[in-house]
Motif scaffolding. Sequence first.
Motif, PDB file in Angstrom:
ATOM      1  N   GLN A 174      25.008 -24.916  12.819  1.00  0.00           N
ATOM      2  CA  GLN A 174      25.622 -24.662  14.130  1.00  0.00           C
ATOM      3  C   GLN A 174      27.042 -24.132  13.951  1.00  0.00           C
ATOM      4  O   GLN A 174      27.434 -23.151  14.596  1.00  0.00           O
ATOM      5  N   TYR A 175      27.840 -24.768  13.083  1.00  0.00           N
ATOM      6  CA  TYR A 175      29.226 -24.341  12.869  1.00  0.00           C
ATOM      7  C   TYR A 175      29.293 -22.933  12.275  1.00  0.00           C
ATOM      8  O   TYR A 175      30.203 -22.167  12.594  1.00  0.00           O
ATOM      9  N   ARG A 176      28.318 -22.593  11.419  1.00  0.00           N
ATOM     10  CA  ARG A 176      28.321 -21.263  10.810  1.00  0.00           C
ATOM     11  C   ARG A 176      27.955 -20.174  11.826  1.00  0.00           C
ATOM     12  O   ARG A 176      28.510 -19.078  11.783  1.00  0.00           O
ATOM     13  N   LEU A 177      27.037 -20.455  12.718  1.00  0.00           N
ATOM     14  CA  LEU A 177      26.513 -19.408  13.599  1.00  0.00           C
ATOM     15  C   LEU A 177      27.333 -19.207  14.876  1.00  0.00           C
ATOM     16  O   LEU A 177      27.434 -18.084  15.363  1.00  0.00           O
ATOM     17  N   PHE A 178      27.901 -20.278  15.416  1.00  0.00           N
ATOM     18  CA  PHE A 178      28.570 -20.113  16.717  1.00  0.00           C
ATOM     19  C   PHE A 178      29.751 -19.177  16.618  1.00  0.00           C
ATOM     20  O   PHE A 178      30.104 -18.482  17.585  1.00  0.00           O
ATOM     21  N   ARG A 179      30.393 -19.114  15.453  1.00  0.00           N
ATOM     22  CA  ARG A 179      31.592 -18.278  15.314  1.00  0.00           C
ATOM     23  C   ARG A 179      31.276 -16.787  15.365  1.00  0.00           C
ATOM     24  O   ARG A 179      32.192 -15.969  15.445  1.00  0.00           O
ATOM     25  N   TYR A 180      30.000 -16.437  15.315  1.00  0.00           N
ATOM     26  CA  TYR A 180      29.601 -15.033  15.455  1.00  0.00           C
ATOM     27  C   TYR A 180      29.135 -14.715  16.866  1.00  0.00           C
ATOM     28  O   TYR A 180      28.567 -13.645  17.116  1.00  0.00           O
ATOM     29  N   GLY A 181      29.357 -15.652  17.789  1.00  0.00           N
ATOM     30  CA  GLY A 181      28.978 -15.426  19.173  1.00  0.00           C
ATOM     31  C   GLY A 181      27.537 -15.761  19.472  1.00  0.00           C
ATOM     32  O   GLY A 181      27.007 -15.365  20.513  1.00  0.00           O
ATOM     33  N   ILE A 182      26.890 -16.493  18.579  1.00  0.00           N
ATOM     34  CA  ILE A 182      25.489 -16.883  18.769  1.00  0.00           C
ATOM     35  C   ILE A 182      25.439 -18.182  19.561  1.00  0.00           C
ATOM     36  O   ILE A 182      26.157 -19.140  19.255  1.00  0.00           O
ATOM     37  N   SER A 183      24.609 -18.227  20.587  1.00  0.00           N
ATOM     38  CA  SER A 183      24.427 -19.447  21.377  1.00  0.00           C
ATOM     39  C   SER A 183      23.549 -20.402  20.574  1.00  0.00           C
ATOM     40  O   SER A 183      22.339 -20.169  20.431  1.00  0.00           O
ATOM     41  N   VAL A 184      24.133 -21.451  20.018  1.00  0.00           N
ATOM     42  CA  VAL A 184      23.426 -22.311  19.075  1.00  0.00           C
ATOM     43  C   VAL A 184      23.789 -23.766  19.310  1.00  0.00           C
ATOM     44  O   VAL A 184      24.923 -24.095  19.664  1.00  0.00           O
ATOM     45  N   SER A 281      23.080 -12.687   9.376  1.00  0.00           N
ATOM     46  CA  SER A 281      23.042 -12.563  10.840  1.00  0.00           C
ATOM     47  C   SER A 281      24.290 -11.862  11.356  1.00  0.00           C
ATOM     48  O   SER A 281      24.229 -11.033  12.268  1.00  0.00           O
ATOM     49  N   ALA A 282      25.439 -12.202  10.783  1.00  0.00           N
ATOM     50  CA  ALA A 282      26.695 -11.573  11.201  1.00  0.00           C
ATOM     51  C   ALA A 282      26.670 -10.077  10.945  1.00  0.00           C
ATOM     52  O   ALA A 282      27.131  -9.273  11.769  1.00  0.00           O
ATOM     53  N   TYR A 283      26.100  -9.675   9.804  1.00  0.00           N
ATOM     54  CA  TYR A 283      26.011  -8.244   9.493  1.00  0.00           C
ATOM     55  C   TYR A 283      25.071  -7.530  10.456  1.00  0.00           C
ATOM     56  O   TYR A 283      25.270  -6.346  10.780  1.00  0.00           O
ATOM     57  N   ASP A 286      27.219  -7.294  13.558  1.00  0.00           N
ATOM     58  CA  ASP A 286      28.334  -6.418  13.183  1.00  0.00           C
ATOM     59  C   ASP A 286      29.514  -6.486  14.151  1.00  0.00           C
ATOM     60  O   ASP A 286      30.238  -7.474  14.169  1.00  0.00           O
ATOM     61  N   GLY A 287      29.675  -5.496  15.004  1.00  0.00           N
ATOM     62  CA  GLY A 287      30.879  -5.397  15.841  1.00  0.00           C
ATOM     63  C   GLY A 287      31.102  -6.599  16.731  1.00  0.00           C
ATOM     64  O   GLY A 287      32.228  -7.103  16.844  1.00  0.00           O
ATOM     65  N   SER A 288      30.063  -7.082  17.377  1.00  0.00           N
ATOM     66  CA  SER A 288      30.227  -8.229  18.278  1.00  0.00           C
ATOM     67  C   SER A 288      30.590  -9.488  17.494  1.00  0.00           C
ATOM     68  O   SER A 288      31.379 -10.321  17.960  1.00  0.00           O
ATOM     69  N   ARG A 290      32.299  -9.546  14.628  1.00  0.00           N
ATOM     70  CA  ARG A 290      33.690  -9.392  14.208  1.00  0.00           C
ATOM     71  C   ARG A 290      34.652  -9.694  15.352  1.00  0.00           C
ATOM     72  O   ARG A 290      35.688 -10.320  15.165  1.00  0.00           O
ATOM     73  N   GLU A 291      34.298  -9.251  16.551  1.00  0.00           N
ATOM     74  CA  GLU A 291      35.164  -9.509  17.693  1.00  0.00           C
ATOM     75  C   GLU A 291      35.232 -11.000  18.017  1.00  0.00           C
ATOM     76  O   GLU A 291      36.296 -11.535  18.338  1.00  0.00           O
ATOM     77  N   THR A 292      34.102 -11.697  17.929  1.00  0.00           N
ATOM     78  CA  THR A 292      34.100 -13.135  18.198  1.00  0.00           C
ATOM     79  C   THR A 292      34.934 -13.879  17.170  1.00  0.00           C
ATOM     80  O   THR A 292      35.713 -14.773  17.509  1.00  0.00           O
ATOM     81  N   VAL A 293      34.802 -13.516  15.895  1.00  0.00           N
ATOM     82  CA  VAL A 293      35.603 -14.150  14.845  1.00  0.00           C
ATOM     83  C   VAL A 293      37.088 -13.885  15.082  1.00  0.00           C
ATOM     84  O   VAL A 293      37.932 -14.766  14.919  1.00  0.00           O
ATOM     85  N   ARG A 294      37.421 -12.644  15.499  1.00  0.00           N
ATOM     86  CA  ARG A 294      38.827 -12.317  15.779  1.00  0.00           C
ATOM     87  C   ARG A 294      39.378 -13.198  16.883  1.00  0.00           C
ATOM     88  O   ARG A 294      40.490 -13.733  16.778  1.00  0.00           O
ATOM     89  N   ARG A 295      38.601 -13.382  17.960  1.00  0.00           N
ATOM     90  CA  ARG A 295      39.051 -14.237  19.065  1.00  0.00           C
ATOM     91  C   ARG A 295      39.291 -15.669  18.599  1.00  0.00           C
ATOM     92  O   ARG A 295      40.288 -16.304  18.963  1.00  0.00           O
ATOM     93  N   ILE A 296      38.345 -16.166  17.818  1.00  0.00           N
ATOM     94  CA  ILE A 296      38.464 -17.551  17.334  1.00  0.00           C
ATOM     95  C   ILE A 296      39.717 -17.701  16.475  1.00  0.00           C
ATOM     96  O   ILE A 296      40.500 -18.648  16.649  1.00  0.00           O
ATOM     97  N   LYS A 297      39.912 -16.783  15.532  1.00  0.00           N
ATOM     98  CA  LYS A 297      41.077 -16.859  14.650  1.00  0.00           C
ATOM     99  C   LYS A 297      42.379 -16.743  15.441  1.00  0.00           C
ATOM    100  O   LYS A 297      43.356 -17.445  15.178  1.00  0.00           O
ATOM    101  N   TYR A 298      42.397 -15.848  16.421  1.00  0.00           N
ATOM    102  CA  TYR A 298      43.601 -15.633  17.229  1.00  0.00           C
ATOM    103  C   TYR A 298      43.983 -16.907  17.972  1.00  0.00           C
ATOM    104  O   TYR A 298      45.127 -17.356  17.928  1.00  0.00           O
TER     105      TYR A 298
END
Length: 314
Positions: A174-184, A281-283, A286-288, A290-298
């Motif tokens: 769950q922790y690995r997937l949610f950061r890519y914007g996946i509903s998990v 899954s993140a690859y 791709d773009g979506s 990366r954007e979700t990870v950017r938001r989380i990090k920000y």
Amino acid sequence: MTEAGSQDEPVPGHDTEGRDPVRRIPDIISLVKDSYSELRPAERRVADVVLDDVKYAVDASNAALAQRAGVSEPTVTRFCRAIGCEGVRDFKLKLAQSLVVGALYLAKSPSVSNDNGMPFWNAVFGEARRALQEAERQLDPAQLQKAAELIAKARQVTVFGLGGSSSALAQETQYRLFRYGISVSAQCDPYLMRMTASTLKPGDLVIAISATGRTREVIEAVELAKHYRANAIAVTAPDTELARACDVRLTVAVPEYPDTLKPTASRFAFLAAIDLLAVASAYKLDGSARETVRRIKYNAQIHRTGKEMEPLGD
């Protein structure tokens, strides 16, 4: 079967699914240990013989037990009754049952020399390395790609894992997937697994994790999800019922080092499979992703520092 959320009490001797009652094997070894301080000195000598070599105690005659303990045969009988058995025969029957269940945990840890004085040091690191090597050798890249495609297009993902390691791995997924914007979400309770599986629809996805592939509750939850036309990915041992129940199989078998005090090494292999699954899954996203990870990090940076991130200088 009662409806989910019912407050009906289970029938004594049966579980709430109406299965046959489970016959409990008495843990006579624990009874001997817990009763030790209450035994007479002569009875303690019998207990010492039993605990020192349980297999011998199962096979030995009453006279042989008495001779090794240095007591009379009636003392052996009194010892058996003191810990709640009807007699020597009843004691040996229960002892044999305990031996079948827990023989591995009664053995002394294997002796391995090491310069730092910790005999488990090489075993822990060595087994972790071997588990990762086995994961790299056994995991099927084609199956991994299929699993990533299912995750990337899933409406929602739910992860099932039951027990110590599998529950932790389900949470990690769950922790690995949610950061890519996946509903998990992760479910580690058998009833919540069944209830969650009952809500799934076509386009939803289950990831089922089990080191053995034999966990009945997880298998049944997956079968229920499949009944409602959800897809399923197994992270488990090869050639198991759970693997056969799923659409995609990420399987790896890791032989375990014979030391019951050491955590199982297979979880390193399954963790590697989960990391591969998440990155693949993140690859796909791709773009979506990366954007979700950017938001989380920000926003994590703002939380840690108490201020917004400074723009980079020229």
